[in-house]
Write an enzyme that holds these catalytic residues in place. Structure first.
Site, PDB file in Angstrom:
ATOM      1  N   HIS A 141      16.630  48.993  28.131  1.00  0.00           N
ATOM      2  CA  HIS A 141      16.975  49.534  26.817  1.00  0.00           C
ATOM      3  C   HIS A 141      17.195  48.439  25.792  1.00  0.00           C
ATOM      4  O   HIS A 141      17.222  47.243  26.113  1.00  0.00           O
ATOM      5  CB  HIS A 141      18.216  50.435  26.913  1.00  0.00           C
ATOM      6  CG  HIS A 141      19.477  49.739  27.308  1.00  0.00           C
ATOM      7  ND1 HIS A 141      20.254  49.028  26.417  1.00  0.00           N
ATOM      8  CD2 HIS A 141      20.106  49.631  28.514  1.00  0.00           C
ATOM      9  CE1 HIS A 141      21.305  48.537  27.047  1.00  0.00           C
ATOM     10  NE2 HIS A 141      21.244  48.874  28.322  1.00  0.00           N
ATOM     11  N   CYS A 160      22.465  47.694  33.450  1.00  0.00           N
ATOM     12  CA  CYS A 160      21.111  47.934  32.969  1.00  0.00           C
ATOM     13  C   CYS A 160      20.484  46.630  32.489  1.00  0.00           C
ATOM     14  O   CYS A 160      21.113  45.576  32.527  1.00  0.00           O
ATOM     15  CB  CYS A 160      21.129  48.968  31.848  1.00  0.00           C
ATOM     16  SG  CYS A 160      21.637  50.617  32.391  1.00  0.00           S
TER      17      CYS A 160
END
Length: 316
Positions: free
Chosen positions: A275, A291
């Site tokens: 992301h 992440c």
């Protein structure tokens, strides 16, 4: 002049000298290493690497780890000795000796100045009350569009109003990379994400932030499940982490200044993804909550190169 305290001592520091467009365009490699600090040569190098699909992160003109890691990526793709140092072969392969400008003039449009968010609160519960976590300044919006550090964009355009109709200098970053990525390597030790096509050719190479020891990134082999543009963010303290002491679940609105930026590439391990970020300048020094965090522009480019089933291999 400005004053700063270091270890209890009051020191006076001179402000950095702003680079001019001419200094950047006329910069060339003379056989020596990149100058320390900020230089026109580093600006030119960063833009040429960006055009080649080997992201230096933000274009800011400073010699540093993100640009060095990008040089290593370019050398690997070109089959050159991998040392992260600028030399004549790298400069030639990047097109550094070509007369093509690396900057261009841009006219600020009415769309550029419209739809800004008034401010972004720090507290997660206050963020959840907004309709959008959008750009708060025109200069911020344009810096992201042209892959630049916002302070560098302002320094390159001293006195610019950034109002509709204003003429400014920006990085000429070229067109997004095209093709189909079939495999991505998340190289944790290098803090780079490297994407390959079906023939094993490197397509793109990006700097990333990965998880810390307490919130590590995944291990092994995953795959892309889906891609979401302009995603909302599900704050789930029971599943992930607690922020600002808030223990109830929240939905944060979309926007480039949201926790996952402008793009979410969902992975086959629940709650993990690739992301964007709201702080691209600090990407290479930052850690994530597990992440893999990219600049908004890099992950947006990657989102158009992958599809469900694309392999994502986490390498130590």
């Amino acid at each position: 002049m400005r004053s700063i305290f270091i270890c209890g001592l009051l020191l006076t520091a001179s402000p950095a000298l702003a680079l001019t467009p001419e200094e950047i365009e006329t910069a060339t490699f003379d056989g020596l290493d990149l100058p320390d600090g900020q230089s026109g040569l580093s600006v030119k190098l960063q833009i040429l690497l960006d055009r080649a699909g080997i992201s230096p992160g933000v274009v800011d003109g400073y010699k540093g780890g993100m640009s060095e890691s990008a040089l290593r990526g370019f050398e690997e793709r070109q089959g050159l000795p991998v040392d992260g140092l600028l030399d004549a072969d790298v400069w030639t392969d990047l097109g550094g000796n070509e007369p093509t400008p690396v900057l261009m003039s841009y006219t600020v449009s009415a769309e550029d100045v419209a739809g800004l968010t008034d401010s972004i609160p720090d507290h997660v519960a206050e963020k959840a009350k907004l309709a959008e976590l959008g750009y708060v300044r025109v200069s911020e919006r344009l810096a992201e569009r042209f892959h630049m550090d916002e302070d560098f964009l302002k320094a390159l355009n001293p006195g610019a109003s950034f109002e509709s109709g204003a003429q400014i200098w920006v990085a000429d970053i070229g067109e997004p990379m095209a093709g189909e990525v079939t495999r991505i390597e998340i190289r944790k030790s290098e803090r780079r994400a490297v994407a390959f096509d079906a023939q094993g050719r490197m397509v793109v190479n990006y700097p990333v932030a990965i998880g810390s020891a307490s919130t590590p990134s995944p291990e092994g082999n995953l795959e892309v499940v889906t891609v979401a543009m302009d995603p909302t963010y599900s704050y789930l303290p029971d599943t992930n982490f607690v922020a600002d002491g808030v223990t109830e679940a929240l939905i944060l609105p979309p926007g480039p200044n949201g926790p996952v930026g402008s793009v979410w590439i969902d992975l086959s391990k629940p709650t993990y993804g690739l992301h964007g970020t709201d702080t691209p300048a600090s990407l290479f020094q930052a850690v994530s909550h597990g992440c893999v965090r990219f600049t908004n522009w890099d992950v947006k480019e990657l989102a158009h190169l992958v599809k469900p089933g694309t392999a994502v291999d986490f390498l130590e």
